[in-house]
Design an enzyme around this catalytic site. Structure first.
Site, mmCIF file in Angstrom:
data_model
loop_
_atom_site.group_PDB
_atom_site.id
_atom_site.type_symbol
_atom_site.label_atom_id
_atom_site.label_comp_id
_atom_site.label_asym_id
_atom_site.label_seq_id
_atom_site.Cartn_x
_atom_site.Cartn_y
_atom_site.Cartn_z
ATOM 1 N N SER A 70 -45.427 -2.112 24.759
ATOM 2 C CA SER A 70 -45.217 -3.329 23.973
ATOM 3 C C SER A 70 -46.050 -4.452 24.573
ATOM 4 O O SER A 70 -47.261 -4.324 24.676
ATOM 5 C CB SER A 70 -43.730 -3.686 23.918
ATOM 6 O OG SER A 70 -43.516 -4.804 23.093
ATOM 7 N N HIS A 128 -45.904 -1.537 19.980
ATOM 8 C CA HIS A 128 -45.353 -2.549 19.082
ATOM 9 C C HIS A 128 -46.496 -3.434 18.591
ATOM 10 O O HIS A 128 -47.045 -4.234 19.368
ATOM 11 C CB HIS A 128 -44.306 -3.404 19.807
ATOM 12 C CG HIS A 128 -43.155 -2.608 20.330
ATOM 13 N ND1 HIS A 128 -42.305 -3.096 21.298
ATOM 14 C CD2 HIS A 128 -42.710 -1.360 20.028
ATOM 15 C CE1 HIS A 128 -41.374 -2.186 21.568
ATOM 16 N NE2 HIS A 128 -41.610 -1.114 20.812
ATOM 17 N N ASP A 136 -36.681 -0.667 24.463
ATOM 18 C CA ASP A 136 -37.135 0.412 23.580
ATOM 19 C C ASP A 136 -37.813 1.509 24.399
ATOM 20 O O ASP A 136 -38.640 1.229 25.259
ATOM 21 C CB ASP A 136 -38.116 -0.145 22.538
ATOM 22 C CG ASP A 136 -38.562 0.914 21.546
ATOM 23 O OD1 ASP A 136 -37.733 1.754 21.165
ATOM 24 O OD2 ASP A 136 -39.745 0.899 21.155
#
Length: 379
Positions: A198, A224, A320
């Site tokens: 991310s 992401h 995540d």
């Protein structure tokens, strides 16, 4: 004078528009972009590549994964950061945190002309400073403002990674984990590498993937990122890498020496069919507030590939990927995580490490060599 690119990080849309007006009226041809939250700000730094960052200091002192947001910004860009706040006594703290300039916002009802004049001067001074200290942040292909605006039409809503208060309340480990090579397991033939990343991930991928040389298993990445940017990222990495890099498409048959990047706003999974791995890319509800999700990818790899997989979790906010990586480990996969020192944000790797999903933590500069060692010493 050269065009000045300024990123304004301000949660209030009204005050952001006011700042935009004040700067446009005083700096000819200035290019302005804005961000209202941390994740969006880090992403726009990567794609807009600002010469100067203008920051609401209240946001700068907010804690993200037990770090001040201003600390994250300072590691993400070398651009001078101009902060503003309501209190004069905050100036010394802001300067101690490394801001280029600190300005006090005028109180409601007072004349704002002096403030905007001072802000414009600070931006111009910061721009000249940035020209002397190259502010490139590791992106070889500049993604233009037009491309960014195109994505705003393409996506239904901005990516939002909620701050995990429970994770942030857990203290960091006082003693850093020992970093050592991950030993190969006898009889393991890695066929799938799955990576989740991310904040700071696009830079980390740019540091890792160009170092990898064939032959290697297929690599699947859940980063992401919004639509269009996932396409641009794949195109850029394909030019830089010996491996083939592409944006994954629904129905792709997984091939070795190929990197598949999940499309923005689609979850990517794999399934075994007729002895081969097949990719599915489908729109779906966000998981941990994001889509694509590393957890979704990792869970599918655990079920489809089991002990012939390698899972890697890189820099990023939130948690995540932690549970999915643990699922991979329980199914026999190898797992590694980026270490705290080399992470832009030690959120996702920390969550996975504290859950027991990471066999070993590895600094960014050694991840490529670790991947090759695991894949080529196994089997």
């Amino acid at each position: 004078m050269d065009t000045i690119r300024v990123l304004v990080i301000e949660p209030s849309s009204f005050y952001r528009d006011t700042l935009f007006g004040g700067l446009r009226s005083r700096i000819d041809g200035v290019q302005l972009e804005s961000a209202t939250e941390a994740e969006e700000a880090v992403l726009k730094i990567r794609i807009f590549n600002p010469n100067v960052v203008v920051l609401n200091f209240f946001m700068g002192i907010q804690e993200i994964e037990s770090q001040h947001f201003l600390e994250v910004l300072s590691r993400t860009t070398k651009a001078p950061i101009i902060a503003y706040g309501m209190l004069e006594r905050t100036r010394s703290r802001a300067q101690a945190m490394g801001v280029f300039e600190y300005l006090v916002k005028p109180k409601p009802g007072l004349d704002k002309k002096i403030f905007y004049a001072d802000l414009a001067k600070a931006v111009i001074d910061g721009f000249h400073e940035s020209k002397q200290t190259n502010t490139t942040v590791g992106q070889s292909t500049m993604i233009t403002r037009d491309i960014w605006q195109e994505t705003q039409k393409a996506k239904p809503e901005p990516i939002k990674v909620p701050f995990d208060e429970r994770a942030a309340s857990r203290p960091f480990r006082v003693q850093a984990p020992v970093i050592k090579p991950v030993p190969a397991r006898e009889g393991t033939n890695i066929q799938i590498i799955a990576i989740g990343s991310s904040t700071g991930g696009t830079k980390a991928l740019s540091d890792i993937l160009p170092l990898l040389k064939p032959p290697l298993p297929a690599i699947m990445i859940a980063q992401h990122i919004p639509p269009v940017f996932s396409t641009r990222l794949a195109e850029r990495l394909d030019r830089e890498c010996s491996l083939t890099v592409k944006e994954a498409e629904d129905g792709d048959i997984v091939a070795p020496n190929t990197v598949y990047i999940a499309p923005g706003h689609k979850h990517m999974t794999i399934h075994r069919t007729e002895g081969r791995f097949k990719i599915e890319c489908r729109a779906g509800r966000p998981v941990h507030g994001v889509c694509p999700s590393a957890d979704v990818l990792f869970h599918s790899v655990a079920q489809a590939a089991g002990d012939i997989a390698l899972g890697i979790i890189l820099t990023g906010m939130g948690c995540d990927g932690a549970e999915g990586l643990l699922d991979m480990l329980r199914c026999g996969a190898r797992t590694i995580g980026q270490d705290q020192q080399s992470s832009v944000v030690y959120g996702m790797p920390r969550a996975a490490y504290e859950l027991g999903a990471v066999e070993e933590q590895v600094p960014l500069e050694k991840i490529a060599a670790t991947i090759e060692a695991i894949c080529r010493n196994a089997g």
